[in-house]
Design a protein around this motif. Structure first.
Motif, PDB file in Angstrom:
ATOM      1  N   LYS A   1       0.967  -1.329   0.088  1.00 20.37           N
ATOM      2  CA  LYS A   1      -0.027  -0.056   0.075  1.00 20.37           C
ATOM      3  C   LYS A   1       0.842   1.201   0.046  1.00 20.37           C
ATOM      4  CE  LYS A   1      -4.255  -1.576  -0.444  1.00 20.37           C
ATOM      5  NZ  LYS A   1      -5.072  -1.262  -1.530  1.00 20.37           N
ATOM      6  N   SER A   2       1.978   1.251   0.692  1.00 20.08           N
ATOM      7  CA  SER A   2       2.720   2.367   0.633  1.00 20.08           C
ATOM      8  C   SER A   2       3.534   2.542  -0.463  1.00 20.08           C
ATOM      9  CB  SER A   2       4.197   2.163   1.741  1.00 20.08           C
ATOM     10  OG  SER A   2       3.432   2.045   3.084  1.00 20.08           O
TER      11      SER A   2
ATOM     12  N   GLY B   1       4.044  -0.557  -9.944  1.00 16.85           N
ATOM     13  CA  GLY B   1       4.816  -2.022 -10.095  1.00 16.85           C
ATOM     14  C   GLY B   1       5.691  -2.523  -8.875  1.00 16.85           C
ATOM     15  N   GLU B   2       6.098  -1.822  -8.107  1.00 18.25           N
ATOM     16  CA  GLU B   2       6.815  -2.501  -6.862  1.00 18.25           C
ATOM     17  C   GLU B   2       5.714  -2.884  -5.883  1.00 18.25           C
ATOM     18  OE1 GLU B   2      10.153  -2.367  -6.332  1.00 18.25           O
ATOM     19  OE2 GLU B   2      10.248  -1.787  -8.224  1.00 18.25           O
ATOM     20  N   ALA B   3       4.481  -2.383  -5.924  1.00 17.71           N
ATOM     21  CA  ALA B   3       3.397  -3.122  -4.921  1.00 17.71           C
ATOM     22  C   ALA B   3       3.245  -4.134  -5.585  1.00 17.71           C
ATOM     23  CB  ALA B   3       2.302  -2.089  -5.222  1.00 17.71           C
ATOM     24  N   ILE B   4       3.182  -4.356  -6.981  1.00 14.70           N
ATOM     25  CA  ILE B   4       2.770  -5.765  -7.158  1.00 14.70           C
ATOM     26  C   ILE B   4       4.058  -6.827  -7.121  1.00 14.70           C
ATOM     27  CG2 ILE B   4       2.635  -7.240  -9.372  1.00 14.70           C
ATOM     28  CD1 ILE B   4       0.802  -4.956 -10.555  1.00 14.70           C
TER      29      ILE B   4
ATOM     30  N   ARG C   1       5.454 -11.523  -3.363  1.00  9.94           N
ATOM     31  CA  ARG C   1       6.151 -12.368  -2.319  1.00  9.94           C
ATOM     32  C   ARG C   1       5.378 -13.108  -1.334  1.00  9.94           C
ATOM     33  NH1 ARG C   1      10.325  -7.682  -0.538  1.00  9.94           N
ATOM     34  NH2 ARG C   1      11.155  -9.254   0.854  1.00  9.94           N
ATOM     35  N   LEU C   2       4.214 -12.573  -1.223  1.00  5.55           N
ATOM     36  CA  LEU C   2       2.969 -13.192  -0.343  1.00  5.55           C
ATOM     37  C   LEU C   2       2.540 -14.365  -0.915  1.00  5.55           C
ATOM     38  CD1 LEU C   2       1.360 -13.196   2.368  1.00  5.55           C
ATOM     39  CD2 LEU C   2      -0.299 -11.746   1.261  1.00  5.55           C
TER      40      LEU C   2
ATOM     41  N   ASN D   1      -5.414  -7.396  -4.399  1.00  4.15           N
ATOM     42  CA  ASN D   1      -4.409  -6.399  -4.565  1.00  4.15           C
ATOM     43  C   ASN D   1      -4.077  -6.253  -6.073  1.00  4.15           C
ATOM     44  OD1 ASN D   1      -4.630  -7.078  -1.748  1.00  4.15           O
ATOM     45  ND2 ASN D   1      -2.652  -5.726  -1.648  1.00  4.15           N
ATOM     46  N   ILE D   2      -3.668  -7.113  -6.635  1.00  3.71           N
ATOM     47  CA  ILE D   2      -3.324  -6.922  -7.994  1.00  3.71           C
ATOM     48  C   ILE D   2      -4.445  -6.524  -8.872  1.00  3.71           C
ATOM     49  CG2 ILE D   2      -2.235  -8.229 -10.084  1.00  3.71           C
ATOM     50  CD1 ILE D   2      -0.745 -10.080  -8.170  1.00  3.71           C
TER      51      ILE D   2
END
Length: 656
Positions: free
Chosen positions: A130-131, A139-142, A147-148, A164-165
């Motif tokens: 979210k940050s 892109g970094e959020a994805i 990883r999860l 999320n994606i």
């Protein structure tokens, strides 16, 4: 040889004591964590985190508390960047020291030992993703969410990677791979990806279902409900109403319906009463602790404007600002306040709040409303401010045309208006979402409203837009929105000089079975404004006057800023006037109002002037058909444009 053995022994001893020291420090950190009873994101937690980090900066626990605190306090880009540092540190240390605890297991005895580690890991991953979203790095959020996904835990504590994606694709649908490389080239393809990931949510917990049913029965349907939620959002965006209503009903069955989103679904169908009902529920369920734009406040404020309940429109947003402060959403709230004051006729106040929004770096949290829409809103109200300021100068003084200072002010506003309009039209032409957003007039991602959209497109090719809106009348299933398409068709015919056709199209709107005289006063006012212009061009004075009066009665605050000239009877109660009072009356009579005598068809402005100390006190009353429409009083210091302020009061406009 003996010296070497002694040296080796000393190294071993120091290593052993160092290891024991680290071990002891971590035991102490674990004890502090167990005994801590406050919020993991509170101030006390932060103070504890610093103590833990001081004891052992290589242990994840202190960074976990620090990350929670920084994320919860973040309200701008700098804050989220600070949170990211702590979040990354906590995740890396957790992965480094507890790799076994972060592995999937369906053995309940093993899972009990791993539970707390996996719970913390999921929280950290969610906050980190979210940050990154909130500083425009989707892109970094994805990457973080994946990883999860790879961990494949049996329970993700309500965080679903596919959700999320899907959200990230939906939120960034209007961009291309040139901006974010994970995206597809078109909006349609990005929406397809959002829908594809939403479909994947439904089956994502299938291989964990037995475990969930057995140990977390209250969360057994989380994936299914998340699937309903995101499909509902996507279908609402695409204006696929039957599908959106179906998924809304599924969520309602499980008491998981987002009333904010459902309110938006009703709003895009111009069903304002149902939308307001949902927004009220959404507000009651929201404690304003979540730092994000409250769409239900922004949207309901607009409905109040449509109804010409401007005090309520302002009050909703003022309360929202009181609860949220300068957290994310502050900029959107100031845009809403700028809009409310604009329709109330107070351009100075409208500019004040628009400037606050323009100077505020909004963080678009938990909303698909993004930076493009935000910047367009602020630019539009800049354009409208300069455009209407010209009208205000002309209304204040009907003799402006031979006063150099007034002409200079008008030229300045005209220059800035043209610059802003050039930017607006350029942006709109380049916007790939203009067809689904602005040209549909009502859309889930559209936070400009029909009256403002007209200002955006009115100078484009009439034939082109008449064709677009006629097609929409045939294809769009939203019956309550059809009258708005007819209204735009009429406006374009009016702009094109086809007055008879324009009158016919305007009349269709007034005859529409779904026209709501309570909630759609703004629309009714604009129709009558257009009719008055068209009838005047056709030399039908009687109908022009009838429409002008209807324009005034529905939304009088708009009249001074229109091209029409309102008529009033003027009744001064005083038997005699002082020279200063005579100046006030002269200034009032010089405003852009056509004064008539003893004509009961038009409103009557009755005023009484008295002097109190050094100030003039003016009591006023506006009567229409024997009923009081406005009344009040002004206490004005010497030198103020008293007559001009009274003129505005005749239209329900209170200026300082």
């Amino acid at each position: 040889m003996k010296k070497a053995n002694i040296k080796t022994s000393l190294y071993f001893v120091f290593f052993f004591f160092g290891l024991m020291t680290v071990f002891g420090q971590r035991i102490e950190i674990d004890r502090l964590e167990r005994e801590f009873r406050g919020s993991p994101s509170g101030r006390k937690a932060y103070e504890l985190s610093q103590k833990m980090i001081q004891l052992d900066s290589t242990y994840y626990v202190g960074h976990f508390f620090e990350a929670n605190y920084r994320y919860d306090r973040a309200s701008d880009k700098r804050g989220y960047e600070s949170a990211i540092k702590s979040l990354v540190k906590a995740i890396e240390l957790l992965e480094k020291d507890f790799p076994r605890a972060l592995k999937r297991t369906t053995d309940i005895s093993a899972y009990i030992d791993r539970y707390q580690f996996q719970r913390k890991y999921v929280i950290l991953i969610y906050y980190l993703s979210k940050s990154y979203e909130n500083i425009d790095k989707p892109g970094e959020a994805i990457k973080v969410v994946r990883r999860l996904q790879k961990r494949d835990f049996v329970f993700n504590f309500g965080i679903n990677p596919y959700s999320n994606i899907s959200w990230i694709y939906l939120r960034n649908r209007m961009y291309s791979p040139e901006k974010y490389e994970f995206l597809k080239p078109t909006i349609e393809e990005n929406l397809e990806m959002a829908s594809k990931y939403a479909d994947s949510i439904k089956t994502s917990d299938k291989h964990n279902q037995w475990f969930l049913n057995t140990y977390w029965p209250s969360s057994a349907n989380d994936a299914l409900l998340s699937y309903y939620h995101y499909k509902n959002i996507i279908y609402s965006h695409q204006i696929k109403l039957d599908s959106a209503e179906y998924f809304s009903e599924q969520l309602r069955r499980y008491n998981r319906l987002s009333y904010n989103n459902y309110g938006n679904l009703q709003f895009i169908q111009a069903k304002y009463d149902k939308a307001e009902e949902s927004y009220e529920i959404a507000r009651d369920e929201d404690n304003y602790e979540d730092k994000s734009v409250k769409e239900f406040d922004y949207m309901q404020s607009a409905i109040k404007i449509f109804r010409n309940d401007l005090p309520a429109s302002k009050s909703i947003i003022e309360k929202s600002i009181k609860y949220l402060g300068t957290a994310p959403g502050f900029g959107w709230n100031n845009i809403a306040l700028s809009r409310a004051h604009y329709y109330a006729g107070d351009l100075k106040k409208s500019k004040e709040f628009r400037d606050k929004a323009a100077n505020f770096k909004e963080i678009h949290v938990n909303s698909t409303w993004g930076e493009v829409a935000y910047n367009r809103n602020t630019l539009l109200f800049k354009y409208l401010y300069h455009k209407k300021s010209i009208k205000e100068i002309k209304f204040r003084d009907d003799n402006y045309w031979y006063k150099p200072k007034k002409l200079y002010e008008i030229s300045k506003h005209h220059f800035k208006q043209e610059n802003a309009h050039l930017l607006l039209t350029s942006e709109l032409s380049a916007d790939p979402e203009r067809f689904i957003g602005y040209y549909n007039l009502f859309a889930s991602e559209n936070n400009l409203f029909f009256d403002e959209i007209w200002e955006l497109i009115k100078y484009f090719n009439p034939e082109y837009f008449i064709r677009i809106f006629k097609d929409k009348l045939k294809e769009d299933e939203r019956e309550h929105v059809h009258k708005y398409f007819n209204y735009f068709i009429a406006q374009f015919y009016l702009e094109d000089g086809e007055y008879d056709v324009a009158i016919k199209e305007f009349q269709k709107v007034l005859d529409d079975e779904f026209l709501d005289p309570v909630n759609e006063k703004l629309l009714i006012a604009r129709i009558n404004e257009g009719l008055s212009k068209a009838y005047s061009e056709n030399d039908n004075d009687e109908s022009a006057h009838e429409s002008l009066l209807a324009f005034y009665n529905n939304f009088p605050q708009l009249v001074p800023y229109s091209d029409l000239k309102m008529k009033f009877n003027l009744e001064v109660v005083n038997n005699a006037l002082t020279p200063e009072q005579e100046t006030i009356i002269e200034e009032l009579e010089d405003s852009n109002i056509e004064w008539v005598e003893n004509d009961s068809y038009w409103p009557t402005l009755r005023i009484s002037l008295t002097k109190k100390d050094e100030n003039q006190v003016i009591d006023y009353q506006v009567n229409v058909d024997g009923e009081t429409k406005f009344e009040g009083n002004l206490t004005l210091e010497k030198g103020e444009h008293s007559g001009q302020l009274i003129a505005f009061r005749a239209f329900g406009i209170t200026l300082e």
